[in-house]
Enzyme design. Structure first.
Site, PDB file in Angstrom:
ATOM      1  N   GLN A 165       0.852  -1.193   0.000  1.00 10.83           N
ATOM      2  CA  GLN A 165       0.000   0.000   0.000  1.00 10.83           C
ATOM      3  C   GLN A 165       0.885   1.239   0.000  1.00 10.83           C
ATOM      4  OE1 GLN A 165      -3.267  -0.547  -0.425  1.00 10.83           O
ATOM      5  NE2 GLN A 165      -2.677  -2.701  -0.388  1.00 10.83           N
ATOM      6  N   GLY A 166       0.439   2.293  -0.657  1.00  8.40           N
ATOM      7  CA  GLY A 166       1.188   3.544  -0.662  1.00  8.40           C
ATOM      8  C   GLY A 166       2.082   3.720  -1.874  1.00  8.40           C
ATOM      9  N   CYS A 167       1.982   2.814  -2.821  1.00  4.47           N
ATOM     10  CA  CYS A 167       2.761   2.925  -4.058  1.00  4.47           C
ATOM     11  C   CYS A 167       1.826   3.331  -5.187  1.00  4.47           C
ATOM     12  CB  CYS A 167       3.421   1.589  -4.403  1.00  4.47           C
ATOM     13  SG  CYS A 167       4.687   1.079  -3.241  1.00  4.47           S
ATOM     14  N   ALA A 168       2.266   4.277  -6.012  1.00  5.94           N
ATOM     15  CA  ALA A 168       1.456   4.698  -7.156  1.00  5.94           C
ATOM     16  C   ALA A 168       1.356   3.565  -8.168  1.00  5.94           C
ATOM     17  CB  ALA A 168       2.048   5.941  -7.794  1.00  5.94           C
ATOM     18  N   SER A 169       2.463   2.857  -8.385  1.00  8.64           N
ATOM     19  CA  SER A 169       2.459   1.677  -9.253  1.00  8.64           C
ATOM     20  C   SER A 169       2.003   0.489  -8.417  1.00  8.64           C
ATOM     21  CB  SER A 169       3.879   1.387  -9.757  1.00  8.64           C
ATOM     22  OG  SER A 169       4.410   2.493 -10.420  1.00  8.64           O
TER      23      SER A 169
END
Length: 150
Positions: free
Chosen positions: A54-58
């Site tokens: 969680q917390g990744c754009a990709s």
């Protein structure tokens, strides 16, 4: 739990040495992408919500295997991403922490490594934040392994 193939990525010392040889950032970006290509992809069955960072754009997935040696938990990670550069960042991170004792992982500072390689100043804030999310996930897994006594 399904076993994972060992990622075929160089040691973190080799990565650091190679970075120092590459003076141009275009060459360093290509090298990061090449590192990502060297990793074995995760199977579809491992691309689960549980493994998703969680917390990744990709999209980024990290699968963790905890094993015991001398009553100490060791963590092996395998990861993947749908973005080439991010997949390379996963490779760098896993090279630094995979296969180590949980206590070593918690003592390590992958963010300092990230900055030492100059990645923080040459990547978008989203990618930098995503890297921090990956580090957080790995640290949580190491803390959990220590708490569980694996």
């Amino acid at each position: 739990m399904e076993s994972l193939p060992a990622p075929s990525i160089p040691s973190i010392d080799e990565i650091i040495d190679n970075f120092s040889l590459l003076e141009e950032w275009d060459d360093r970006y290509r090298y990061v992408i090449e590192l990502g290509r060297g990793m074995s992809p995760l199977s579809e069955s491992q691309r689960t919500e549980v493994n998703k960072v969680q917390g990744c754009a990709s999209q980024v997935w990290l699968a963790t295997i905890v094993s015991l040696a001398d009553n100490r938990p060791f963590l092996t990670f395998h990861g993947d991403s749908d973005a080439h550069i991010v997949r390379g960042l996963v490779a760098i991170l896993l090279s630094a922490v995979s296969g180590k004792q949980a206590s070593e992982i918690l003592a390590a500072d992958p963010i300092a490594l990230f900055d030492r390689l100059g990645l923080g100043e040459h990547l978008t804030p989203q990618r930098s934040n995503g890297f921090r999310s990956m580090v957080g996930r790995i640290r949580n897994d190491a803390r959990d392994a220590l708490a569980d006594g694996a």
